[in-house]
Design a protein around this motif. Sequence first.
Motif, mmCIF file in Angstrom:
data_model
loop_
_atom_site.group_PDB
_atom_site.id
_atom_site.type_symbol
_atom_site.label_atom_id
_atom_site.label_comp_id
_atom_site.label_asym_id
_atom_site.label_seq_id
_atom_site.Cartn_x
_atom_site.Cartn_y
_atom_site.Cartn_z
ATOM 1 N N GLU A 60 -38.820 21.105 51.643
ATOM 2 C CA GLU A 60 -38.916 21.788 52.700
ATOM 3 C C GLU A 60 -37.214 22.838 52.104
ATOM 4 N N LYS A 61 -36.615 21.805 51.080
ATOM 5 C CA LYS A 61 -35.118 22.283 51.283
ATOM 6 C C LYS A 61 -34.802 23.112 50.414
ATOM 7 N N ALA A 437 -19.990 26.923 51.561
ATOM 8 C CA ALA A 437 -21.603 27.061 52.205
ATOM 9 C C ALA A 437 -22.869 27.340 51.131
ATOM 10 N N ARG A 440 -22.716 24.980 49.330
ATOM 11 C CA ARG A 440 -23.693 23.789 49.640
ATOM 12 C C ARG A 440 -25.603 24.866 49.601
ATOM 13 N N GLN A 441 -25.337 25.539 50.066
ATOM 14 C CA GLN A 441 -26.490 25.786 49.985
ATOM 15 C C GLN A 441 -27.623 25.785 48.509
ATOM 16 N N PHE A 443 -26.761 24.342 46.399
ATOM 17 C CA PHE A 443 -27.160 23.255 45.902
ATOM 18 C C PHE A 443 -28.615 22.534 46.189
ATOM 19 N N VAL A 444 -28.208 22.456 47.126
ATOM 20 C CA VAL A 444 -29.632 22.454 47.857
ATOM 21 C C VAL A 444 -30.886 23.095 47.442
ATOM 22 N N VAL A 449 -30.213 18.709 45.587
ATOM 23 C CA VAL A 449 -29.150 17.375 46.368
ATOM 24 C C VAL A 449 -28.214 18.166 47.137
ATOM 25 N N ALA A 450 -28.066 17.240 47.801
ATOM 26 C CA ALA A 450 -26.588 18.044 48.966
ATOM 27 C C ALA A 450 -25.177 17.634 47.731
ATOM 28 N N ALA A 451 -24.031 18.778 48.014
ATOM 29 C CA ALA A 451 -23.242 18.707 46.776
ATOM 30 C C ALA A 451 -21.913 17.919 48.663
ATOM 31 N N ILE B 33 -29.525 20.455 57.045
ATOM 32 C CA ILE B 33 -30.083 19.834 56.221
ATOM 33 C C ILE B 33 -30.373 21.381 55.073
ATOM 34 N N THR B 34 -31.106 22.319 56.067
ATOM 35 C CA THR B 34 -31.792 23.642 54.542
ATOM 36 C C THR B 34 -30.260 23.941 54.355
ATOM 37 N N ALA B 35 -29.018 24.428 54.870
ATOM 38 C CA ALA B 35 -28.168 24.742 54.206
ATOM 39 C C ALA B 35 -26.933 23.394 53.686
ATOM 40 N N GLY B 36 -27.617 21.789 52.983
ATOM 41 C CA GLY B 36 -27.114 21.332 52.208
ATOM 42 C C GLY B 36 -25.791 20.493 52.406
ATOM 43 N N LEU B 37 -25.765 21.223 54.192
ATOM 44 C CA LEU B 37 -23.893 19.637 54.368
ATOM 45 C C LEU B 37 -24.592 18.281 54.773
ATOM 46 N N ILE B 38 -26.234 18.273 54.697
ATOM 47 C CA ILE B 38 -26.343 16.500 54.541
ATOM 48 C C ILE B 38 -27.874 16.826 53.951
ATOM 49 N N ASP B 39 -28.165 14.882 53.754
ATOM 50 C CA ASP B 39 -29.530 15.308 52.767
ATOM 51 C C ASP B 39 -30.263 14.021 53.856
#
Lengths: 484, 81
Positions: A60-61, A437, A440-441, A443-444, A449-451, B33-39
Amino acid sequence: MSRAGFRERVGRAAGALARLGLGRGDVIVIAQADGLEGVFAFWGALQLGAVPSMLPPLTEKLDPATYRASMDLLVRHSQAQLLLTTTDQAPELARAVSCPVHSLDVLADGPAHEGRADPGPDDVAFLQHSSGTTGLQKGVALSHRAVLNQLASYADALALEDRDVVVSWLPLYHDMGLIAGFLMPLVQGLPLVLLSPFDWVRSPGLLLRAITSHAGTLCWLPNFAYSHMARRVRERDLEGASLASVRAFVNCSEPVRAASQQAFLERFGTIGARPEQLAACYAMAENVFAVTQTPPGRPPRLHDGHVSCGVPIPGVEVKIGPGGEIQLRSDCMLSGYHRRPELDAAAFDDGWYRTGDLGFLADGELYVIGRQKDLIINGGKNLHPHDLEAVVNGVPGVHPGRAVVFGVADEAEGTELIAVVAETDAAGDEASRAIVAAVRQAFVGQVGVAASYVHLVPPGWLVKTSSGKIARDANRRKWLAERE
Amino acid sequence: MDPAAVRETLRAFIAKTLIRDAAYPLGDAEPIITAGLIDSFSLAELAVFVERQWGVDIPDPELTVERMNTLDQIVARVLAG
């Protein structure tokens, strides 16, 4: 599930694959995270002499378009003949990739395939894609001989017993999950308890319940998992749980940290965790899996603060080469990188495989202390900074070619977190926040993965080498110094 | 429970502990989560925090990206008890 039931389902999967025209030597990509259909597909492919490879599914990410484009790249590079995935993902993937795509559900229908291919020992059994970002991954081609040698040697190193029960939450598209947590128990005739990796990440207490219910004895965990369990298992999950049956928790696939193991012991000591369960292993897909292993039943051995990864398993030789690099030679080495012959030569030095890891030997045991290459291991996942920097460079507002990505060891998480430093002209908080932002977007969405740290700097901040290249380690040190 | 206090406690916890930036101006409806701020690992940590802080037990199946992606969603779930 009984062995007879398993064979029946594998036979039907082989039958369905044969009716789709698949056969000996055909590469079959299986993109699924949980569910038994992918397991049947893998063994069904082997029964036909085809070459399966497990890959992660869309989550989903992840950005769907990026995922599909990378699968297309992977299918073309590996010249795959078939892609199998979940029912909901199959239609979109079918439009994106150049080979036929089917839902794994088709494997359950129709009569079983009776025959069995009779591959030679040097024929490729399967491909492991377990390093880097999906589309650019190297496919490690492993022969039947290599795989069977590894499974036999590793069974010896672990002194497998009839009462052993393997419990695993690991994904099958990772070498540790595929070999230790899947192929070895099935080939050696041990009961196997499989959990969904996605369920375990959110609910780490599930592993305690599975071990308790099935009297699990062997469990492989990347180092971060010890920290994750110690910090994030809920109190109620300890009620009625027992780890007393476990012979070994094998720490493998990222640097072993004494602090993570200690936190695990402290949290779970009351339900049966004890030092002699803490085993360690050094492994890589290029050697099928294990290179070294500590003897189960022995508490961790430390040398200058480093945790021993044990002695080479039978059939494997380890030496420390130039610059302290760990090199190895074995009877279970890869056949080569699938359709990437240019990589094969660089991987070896006079017959010894160059791991790129640094270490030393003491009393015959291997201690891994670092890496030559700038590889980042985040949560057991191998990531190449170069691939991640390409992602950052694609973000509007970042000076292309003026970004650096590196790993930062995090004691509490027991793994390396990802840090990004990028040069930008952006003025003002709002513009900067938008760029952070977007990084980060990206990367995921593109890597999954999260930066953890994204730091924007003015032009000229990044340290360059005399040849004008960005020096990752120097920038990592500069960033760390500025944080203090 | 005071909804405003729950919201600010969660906002501070997510920024400081999960995003690792106490000064991060986390918006109420901002995807975390979907913005990649946390996993995804952080979801488990959030559940442990909520249980310790308010004694609210969020069952495992509810710890999903769809249900826990914004501060608004998390606050609503904590207040539901």
